[in-house]
Design an enzyme around this catalytic site. Structure first.
Site, PDB file in Angstrom:
ATOM      1  N   GLY A   1       0.834  -1.201   0.000  1.00  0.00           N
ATOM      2  CA  GLY A   1       0.000   0.000   0.000  1.00  0.00           C
ATOM      3  C   GLY A   1       0.863   1.242   0.000  1.00  0.00           C
TER       4      GLY A   1
ATOM      5  CD  GLU B   1       0.324  -9.158   7.400  1.00  0.00           C
ATOM      6  OE1 GLU B   1       1.134  -9.947   7.907  1.00  0.00           O
ATOM      7  OE2 GLU B   1       0.657  -8.078   6.872  1.00  0.00           O
TER       8      GLU B   1
END
Lengths: 671, 671
Positions: free
Chosen positions: B196, B439
């Site tokens: 990001g 994740e």
């Protein structure tokens, strides 16, 4: 087309294709309905996809909402012009049925991407006039609509009212003095809401409204209503119309809202094939009010076809990607294996391939029955309608749910890359999931099926003969399952026994509530979670049976039949293991049976693994229809992802405008 | 705030709220962690939400891709400036932890909508420097990063490599002559992909790369790499950077790609808190290589918290809407009932409310244990790490899956309106589902849990003492279930017995494959579908146990405890009925038990029904955080839907540009 030629692919996919154990073309023909149809489809695809007018300047996701609409409108108009101006094309696509199916087909999706402002003109407006207009009305309106001189949509759903037709609030009140209907939206919840193309595109709509004449309401009827001026395209006085704004998906269509303020239309604009209002205001009832069932069956089976086509696209993308993607270790020290080697990945993808065939065989069966009995319906033989209605409700709900879940599994099976727009999996998901809600929300569909099951169960108790799809309800006290027989026939019998016991339990629960004093409707509501499960189990059984029948009946070479039988077997076992409680509690299967089936499933996954890529190849989806950086024929995944990213408008300059405006002042604030 | 005041709502919701059987504030405090924290949260929300700078000119969905990015960047920069320039604010939000949690909180989501280009600066870049930098490195980089003088992100995932860290291809080769690391992307698959803020926003990144020094590879290590010039913001020579394009969701962030061509950075830019490379190129190993486990536990538990907060939003929207929406008939002739009256609707929504609490109690438990043992970890006591790691993997996977499915159920429970962007359910869905992949992809997570279960099982066989969460594996030959005891304790015991038998079966399957000659890894793969099921069953059992414990331990008044116990009971039964095969085959429950539980579940749904709206009210979500036309406090659903539609840029003119350009030529072609 290049997208279908052998040899032009990466090494991983070349090796996969070399392993194919069956005849791919045979399966393609089976799905298309014959070799002729496959060749015809490919020819049309080649012509349309070669036309550069259908290319997007950039992906629609980069555009603003209005730019997206304009871009789709451009392509939709071009599609119609191309069709209208070219007689060869008309012959090729095949008249009326052609442009309609083109609009809704995989090709149509490839051309107009994410919802088409003109689709409902062909898919709903024209059919409504044909199905509900008198011969004179058909003559007048069809000639105008067919050329595109007027463009229409179909406006039924309201802001406050969906599935429950009787709840619609829009009124059409006949004024015999002027021989007009006054269309009116009495409340905000009466606002028409959702119709595709309604916002900005159409100038006419078939509007469903509560008919009032001579002081009495006669229920919902269809009216042709002019929305916009034919010269200026401005909305008519008394009409408020606009678009409803962005959605989860299908954002290139201008779904709209529509309100009427005492808006007058001529008497001749009520579609009067079935019911009529005479000029003096006398209401004439339709000869037969079950006829509308037929259209619903048609639409719902069409949704099944669409559902499996969406799932085909998703599983083609995910399977090819899984053969190209290498990750982690299976054996330490060895190179990273293709992720398709992992049993967990096989378990995600192979059942989706099986599901495609399951839906196809079941939907084909209902479709064929529908076409067989349509003749009977017009002759007044309505005996099959309740069964067909229940089957089409059940398969609509089953196929839209299974396809949506399957598409999501495929997307997640591609990891992060499945989240990228260029994978095309987001768009396939957002389109597929919409079918859970439209044309009969699935929970409502399940409860319709349950109603048919409970009614049939009581009929059986009374000794009546049941229709074929529920005939198992008469034999619920079937002999216990013969251990060790786990043949396909035995498993289908187990499915039947499980549903049969569940339906019988549901009937007992209902009776229990009623004997405690509940009215039937409240008892029904108190059992409805369980009733939905019965309906789901019934639709699953039916799909299993048609899958087994379909494979047995298809004309296939030995290798092709073997692979299709494996998919069928996988389908049967997969759903037993997921719903094992139903089989155990009904005594249809033992824990030992299920353990055996679990082990067999592991073997089937391994047996199907080498054919996985060839199986999705046989779906024969053109690269432009797939529209996916992950799923293309050549498997050149990473270069495509990268090249697509480079096309982003934001990547045409190194430093973004936002830097000068917002970021630099922040970063230099403390210096 | 108006959004929380009683009395200002529609009649339907007023009546719902009047029925509340418990103390709403008690539940709010329980979820926030105490009354103080609730009041503090509300105060911060009030301050930030009152700031007009955080308003969007139009919904981001109407904007082009680049406009969306600019709009979010504007708000994100304003948030940081507001925080930096205001000491009261800093004290209020609470220093470092504050701006980080603000960025990721419900409030943060409300302010910056759909992904924030600066979020990873706070959530990943700063923590990476803190966690992996030496004291000198922290001093230098934190002071620059904290003020926003430099903006960073964290670049680990590559185009060809995700979960499997060892597969990363980016290299950092030490050149002792110049005392520099040469960062390089040797292949296209080595391209960093996803971070990001990377595309256009950041000028620095912590880059994970394979460290080579003195001719040897030492595995993946972190390096601070300058991406863009601090003066011009142009990308550095040797660096290719850009954004990766549109996604299913989170489209207001500039997720990016990054390639290096023999790009040199100073020796001092390797983060050397753990491993070091001396100036002469000597590699110094970290004292303890298990320490990175801690960060992973932290991040994964944080995902659980985020998952239940997303589910809270979705179920608040769907429950309030279900109390306002009226449809169909329950009893013929009566008015259309609220759809919340339908058992099928209750069955969709109430288990989601229960799931919120289930995830909360389980995640709190792991969080508390983590904080307790963190002290021990730094003292070198690593005994708890494998258990914590397994629990955090399991709960990450369970909570992200449950929340995603729950959000989707809530969206579909709102029918067509749930598909509209203004319902906010699409955005909640597309954000929540991303956590299934990031994740640690969930299937990988489940197999990590399974590995711990199988290892623990074998430890138990050897007579070793097991850790608490798996201690049930020692007692698999437990006495058979005592009929008629279906208390919560008995049900939790049944969960344990079911998993215990499943794990034992899995171990036997594994042994079976190995004794037939398979190496362990291949045997593992052949059983992995079943192993995933074991892991899921374990995580479910654990959540059930912590739910029961949590309700018992919470300090609540009687009415509040009663409603929470009902939710807990619903949770226990709901998952038994879904996975009934596991309970039947393990002998943990009988078919009769499950029938009883099914009936009890129907009763619980009915008992919880009157409190449904109050239960979601107690989540205390501000209208601006909900951001939903369907879910707002006042229940003014239809007017909001209509008003939002009127704001569409396309509705600012009656006739669209596309009409003149495309539609008119088509419509007038034949005249």
């Amino acid at each position: 087309m290049a997208a279908r030629k052998e040899g032009e692919c990466c090494e991983d996919l070349r090796r996969e294709r070399a392993k194919c154990s069956f005849n791919k073309e045979e399966l393609t023909y089976l799905m298309d309905g014959g070799k002729d149809k496959t060749l015809h489809r490919r020819k049309i695809e080649d012509i349309f996809l070669a036309d550069p007018e259908f290319l997007d300047p950039i992906r629609p996701e980069y555009m603003s909402h209005e730019e997206r609409y304009n871009n789709e409108l451009r392509k939709a108009c071009h599609m119609i012009r191309k069709f209208n101006e070219n007689e060869d094309m008309q012959q090729l696509v095949g008249e009326m049925e052609g442009i309609r199916s083109l609009m809704g087909s995989g090709l149509g999706v490839a051309l107009t991407k994410d919802g088409n402002p003109l689709a409902l003109h062909f898919v709903m407006f024209l059919p409504a006039i044909l199905g509900q207009g008198t011969v004179e009305q058909q003559g007048y309106w069809m000639s105008r609509a067919w050329t595109g001189e007027i463009i229409g949509t179909y406006a039924q759903t309201e802001l406050g009212h969906g599935t429950f037709l009787r709840g619609l609030e829009t009124t059409a009140t006949y004024d015999s003095n002027t021989q007009e209907f006054i269309i009116h939206s009495p409340t905000i919840t009466a606002t028409k809401w959702w119709p595709g193309g309604l916002g900005k595109t159409v100038n006419y709509a078939v509007v469903m409204a509560q008919l009032y004449t001579q002081g009495k309401c006669h229920g919902v009827h269809p009216f042709i209503v002019q929305i916009r001026d034919e010269e200026t395209h401005q909305s008519m006085p008394g009409v408020t119309v606009g678009e409803i704004g962005p959605r989860l998906g299908m954002n290139t269509n201008d779904n709209g809202f529509l309100r009427f303020n005492q808006y007058r239309i001529p008497h001749t604009n009520m579609l009067m094939k079935h019911s009529q209002v005479l000029k003096d205001g006398t209401y004439v009832k339709p000869a037969n009010d079950k006829l509308s069932y037929g259209t619903m069956v048609f639409v719902r089976v069409a949704i099944c076809f669409d559902a499996y086509r969406q799932l085909q696209r998703a599983v083609t993308i995910a399977t090819r990607y899984s053969a190209v993607r290498h990750q982690s270790e299976l054996v330490p020290g060895e190179p990273e294996p293709q992720i398709l080697e992992y049993q967990t990945q096989q378990y995600k993808l192979l059942p989706q391939i099986a599901t495609v065939y399951g839906i196809m065989f079941a939907a084909n069966d209902v479709w064929n029955t529908y076409n067989e009995v349509t003749g009977n319906i017009s002759e007044g033989n309505l005996a099959y309608l309740p069964e067909l209605h229940a089957l089409s409700c059940g398969l609509k709900a089953l196929s839209s749910t299974d396809a949506t879940n399957g598409v999501d599994v495929c997307r997640l099976a591609c990891g992060g890359h499945g989240y990228l727009a260029t994978s095309n999996l987001p768009r396939i998901y957002t389109t597929t999931t919409a079918a859970i809600t439209y044309e009969g929300e699935n929970t409502v569909m399940w409860l319709q099926v349950a109603r048919y099951l409970i009614k049939s169960y009581h009929d059986a108790q009374k000794g009546h003969r049941l229709q074929q799809s529920v005939s198992y309800l008469t034999t619920q006290s079937a002999s216990a399952h013969a251990t060790a027989d786990l043949s396909n026939t035995a498993l289908v019998a187990a499915y039947k026994q499980a549903v049969s016991v569940m339906v019988s339990n549901a009937a007992a629960h209902l009776q229990d509530h009623i004997s405690k004093g509940a009215v039937f409707e409240k008892a029904w509501n108190s059992c409805s979670v369980y009733l939905v499960k019965c309906a789901q189990a019934h639709a699953r059984y039916y799909t299993c049976e048609k899958f087994v029948d379909g494979v047995n009946r298809a004309e296939l070479s030995e290798g092709t039949r073997t692979v299709l039988l494996r998919l069928c077997r996988l389908y049967l076992i997969y759903h037993i293991t997921i719903n094992q409680g139903d089989f155990l509690r009904s005594g249809a299967l033992t824990g030992g049976d299920i353990s055996s089936l679990e082990k067999e499933m592991a073997d089937i996954l391994a047996a199907l693994r080498p054919d996985a890529v060839s199986l999705v190849d046989s779906f024969d989806i053109h690269d432009r229809v797939l529209d996916s950086s992950l799923g293309s024929w050549d498997g050149n995944v990473y270069q495509r992802l990268y090249n697509e990213a480079l096309k982003s408008p934001m990547n045409q300059t190194d430093v973004p405008q936002g830097y000068y405006k917002y970021l630099r002042p922040l970063m230099k604030a403390n210096l």
